[in-house]
Design a protein around this motif. Sequence first.
Motif, PDB file in Angstrom:
ATOM      1  N   ALA A   1     -37.853 -13.432 -61.464  1.00  0.00           N
ATOM      2  CA  ALA A   1     -38.579 -12.670 -62.491  1.00  0.00           C
ATOM      3  C   ALA A   1     -39.528 -13.550 -63.294  1.00  0.00           C
ATOM      4  O   ALA A   1     -39.234 -14.705 -63.598  1.00  0.00           O
ATOM      5  CB  ALA A   1     -37.585 -12.008 -63.441  1.00  0.00           C
ATOM      6  N   SER A   2     -40.673 -12.984 -63.633  1.00  0.00           N
ATOM      7  CA  SER A   2     -41.591 -13.599 -64.589  1.00  0.00           C
ATOM      8  C   SER A   2     -41.690 -12.686 -65.796  1.00  0.00           C
ATOM      9  O   SER A   2     -41.675 -11.459 -65.667  1.00  0.00           O
ATOM     10  CB  SER A   2     -42.973 -13.792 -63.975  1.00  0.00           C
ATOM     11  N   ILE A   3     -41.816 -13.318 -66.949  1.00  0.00           N
ATOM     12  CA  ILE A   3     -41.771 -12.570 -68.203  1.00  0.00           C
ATOM     13  C   ILE A   3     -42.904 -13.036 -69.119  1.00  0.00           C
ATOM     14  O   ILE A   3     -43.549 -14.052 -68.856  1.00  0.00           O
ATOM     15  CB  ILE A   3     -40.403 -12.750 -68.894  1.00  0.00           C
ATOM     16  N   PRO A   4     -43.156 -12.317 -70.208  1.00  0.00           N
ATOM     17  CA  PRO A   4     -44.230 -12.740 -71.119  1.00  0.00           C
ATOM     18  C   PRO A   4     -43.858 -14.004 -71.884  1.00  0.00           C
ATOM     19  O   PRO A   4     -42.762 -14.119 -72.418  1.00  0.00           O
ATOM     20  CB  PRO A   4     -44.353 -11.553 -72.096  1.00  0.00           C
ATOM     21  N   GLY A   5     -44.788 -14.953 -71.899  1.00  0.00           N
ATOM     22  CA  GLY A   5     -44.658 -16.134 -72.749  1.00  0.00           C
ATOM     23  C   GLY A   5     -45.499 -15.945 -74.006  1.00  0.00           C
ATOM     24  O   GLY A   5     -45.493 -14.861 -74.602  1.00  0.00           O
ATOM     25  N   THR A   6     -46.229 -16.959 -74.378  1.00  0.00           N
ATOM     26  CA  THR A   6     -47.065 -16.896 -75.575  1.00  0.00           C
ATOM     27  C   THR A   6     -48.135 -15.818 -75.441  1.00  0.00           C
ATOM     28  O   THR A   6     -48.767 -15.695 -74.396  1.00  0.00           O
ATOM     29  CB  THR A   6     -47.776 -18.256 -75.785  1.00  0.00           C
ATOM     30  N   ALA A   7     -48.325 -15.059 -76.496  1.00  0.00           N
ATOM     31  CA  ALA A   7     -49.406 -14.066 -76.510  1.00  0.00           C
ATOM     32  C   ALA A   7     -50.750 -14.798 -76.489  1.00  0.00           C
ATOM     33  O   ALA A   7     -50.920 -15.825 -77.160  1.00  0.00           O
ATOM     34  CB  ALA A   7     -49.295 -13.192 -77.744  1.00  0.00           C
ATOM     35  N   THR A   8     -51.676 -14.287 -75.717  1.00  0.00           N
ATOM     36  CA  THR A   8     -52.973 -14.954 -75.588  1.00  0.00           C
ATOM     37  C   THR A   8     -54.094 -14.160 -76.256  1.00  0.00           C
ATOM     38  O   THR A   8     -54.710 -14.636 -77.192  1.00  0.00           O
ATOM     39  CB  THR A   8     -53.314 -15.208 -74.108  1.00  0.00           C
TER      40      THR A   8
ATOM     41  N   HIS B   1     -47.901 -15.963 -68.306  1.00  0.00           N
ATOM     42  CA  HIS B   1     -46.977 -15.544 -67.249  1.00  0.00           C
ATOM     43  C   HIS B   1     -45.961 -16.670 -67.077  1.00  0.00           C
ATOM     44  O   HIS B   1     -46.303 -17.759 -66.627  1.00  0.00           O
ATOM     45  CB  HIS B   1     -47.840 -15.349 -65.994  1.00  0.00           C
ATOM     46  N   VAL B   2     -44.713 -16.425 -67.462  1.00  0.00           N
ATOM     47  CA  VAL B   2     -43.709 -17.486 -67.542  1.00  0.00           C
ATOM     48  C   VAL B   2     -42.501 -17.140 -66.668  1.00  0.00           C
ATOM     49  O   VAL B   2     -42.059 -15.991 -66.634  1.00  0.00           O
ATOM     50  CB  VAL B   2     -43.257 -17.657 -69.019  1.00  0.00           C
ATOM     51  N   GLN B   3     -41.985 -18.123 -65.984  1.00  0.00           N
ATOM     52  CA  GLN B   3     -40.766 -17.949 -65.187  1.00  0.00           C
ATOM     53  C   GLN B   3     -39.581 -17.626 -66.110  1.00  0.00           C
ATOM     54  O   GLN B   3     -39.366 -18.317 -67.105  1.00  0.00           O
ATOM     55  CB  GLN B   3     -40.508 -19.256 -64.417  1.00  0.00           C
ATOM     56  N   SER B   4     -38.826 -16.612 -65.759  1.00  0.00           N
ATOM     57  CA  SER B   4     -37.610 -16.309 -66.510  1.00  0.00           C
ATOM     58  C   SER B   4     -36.572 -17.401 -66.286  1.00  0.00           C
ATOM     59  O   SER B   4     -36.346 -17.829 -65.159  1.00  0.00           O
ATOM     60  CB  SER B   4     -37.034 -14.962 -66.062  1.00  0.00           C
ATOM     61  N   ALA B   5     -35.927 -17.843 -67.357  1.00  0.00           N
ATOM     62  CA  ALA B   5     -34.841 -18.828 -67.223  1.00  0.00           C
ATOM     63  C   ALA B   5     -33.541 -18.163 -66.802  1.00  0.00           C
ATOM     64  O   ALA B   5     -32.572 -18.837 -66.472  1.00  0.00           O
ATOM     65  CB  ALA B   5     -34.645 -19.549 -68.558  1.00  0.00           C
ATOM     66  N   GLU B   6     -33.535 -16.835 -66.802  1.00  0.00           N
ATOM     67  CA  GLU B   6     -32.285 -16.107 -66.579  1.00  0.00           C
ATOM     68  C   GLU B   6     -32.224 -15.370 -65.236  1.00  0.00           C
ATOM     69  O   GLU B   6     -31.162 -14.886 -64.845  1.00  0.00           O
ATOM     70  CB  GLU B   6     -32.084 -15.099 -67.720  1.00  0.00           C
ATOM     71  N   PHE B   7     -33.376 -15.274 -64.583  1.00  0.00           N
ATOM     72  CA  PHE B   7     -33.396 -14.562 -63.300  1.00  0.00           C
ATOM     73  C   PHE B   7     -34.516 -15.172 -62.457  1.00  0.00           C
ATOM     74  O   PHE B   7     -35.699 -15.042 -62.806  1.00  0.00           O
ATOM     75  CB  PHE B   7     -33.627 -13.064 -63.536  1.00  0.00           C
ATOM     76  N   GLU B   8     -34.114 -15.786 -61.354  1.00  0.00           N
ATOM     77  CA  GLU B   8     -35.031 -16.661 -60.621  1.00  0.00           C
ATOM     78  C   GLU B   8     -36.313 -15.961 -60.181  1.00  0.00           C
ATOM     79  O   GLU B   8     -37.393 -16.549 -60.216  1.00  0.00           O
ATOM     80  CB  GLU B   8     -34.336 -17.243 -59.380  1.00  0.00           C
TER      81      GLU B   8
END
Lengths: 169, 169
Positions: free
Chosen positions: B105-112, B96-103
């Motif tokens: 929003a959280s987006i998918p990071g590395t697949a686990t 669960h990663v913070q979006s760099a483009e929209f404060e």
Amino acid sequence: MKPIHLVPCVGGIVAASVFAVAGANDDAKPKTASPIYGVTVPDKYRQWELVAPAEEAEPLNELRAVLGNVVAIKAYREGTLPFPDGTFLAKLAWKHVQSAEFESASIPGTATTVQIMVKDSKKYAATGGWGFGRFVDGKPADEAQHETCFACHEARVQGHDYVFTRYAP
Amino acid sequence: MKPIHLVPCVGGIVAASVFAVAGANDDAKPKTASPIYGVTVPDKYRQWELVAPAEEAEPLNELRAVLGNVVAIKAYREGTLPFPDGTFLAKLAWKHVQSAEFESASIPGTATTVQIMVKDSKKYAATGGWGFGRFVDGKPADEAQHETCFACHEARVQGHDYVFTRYAP
């Protein structure tokens, strides 16, 4: 984001396309289309493949999933930018709700919005080739909300053909 | 959840099915299968339809999406319980990663992980008809982890045929 005032030629689409159908995924029934863009909700969008899930923090507090039609998914997998005409993206959003069955899990609650992006580089030349539609219970949001769509996408993700979502492998 | 010790007849599946293929979605290549259940990752799972997204809080801190094959989606849409044999569910998880483009929003990071559930009421009779597989980078997790799968599903969602995820419309 502050709303922008779109150029008159784009605003002029409204009257002509309130009952338009938008692309191969629609059937022949008249539908209510988004202001400014005349975008409708494609019939089969819920069957499209997943691009990626996302979460939106307070105040919206939503779980989301972006789905893409065949054209969209092919472009994502092959790294094609800009997205070709015929690309449809659907962002589905639900309230972010604590699971009653697993303490650490959050799950979709009530559906909130369905948001559509449609690529038609001629029809939507003034907005990066994209038409936008934001729907609540199948009904389009008002014109003021639609005036904010492209301004935000243009300001933040112009380098990814105005699309926020990346494919989650 | 504490691990449970599965009955010997279920454990006995391991040796016979390490190189088994699990169902119509696999090709002919031998694959590494999950311990206890002999479940493999179906080839086309990423193209399955979305059942629902989810979020998993710390310490895992993941965004997730559950996808289902045609049998699964049909059962969900028609409200069929128990799920029929041939149901496949795939839970995909990413950091669960913070979006760099929209404060907000959280987006998918590395697949686990990719986690698979397969319904085969005869083969997996001792575990509610379900076989389980938990995979990291395509490789199955160890036997101890797989011993926890059914215990948790049985304790928490027996009334929904041992499946946590509901369809998000």
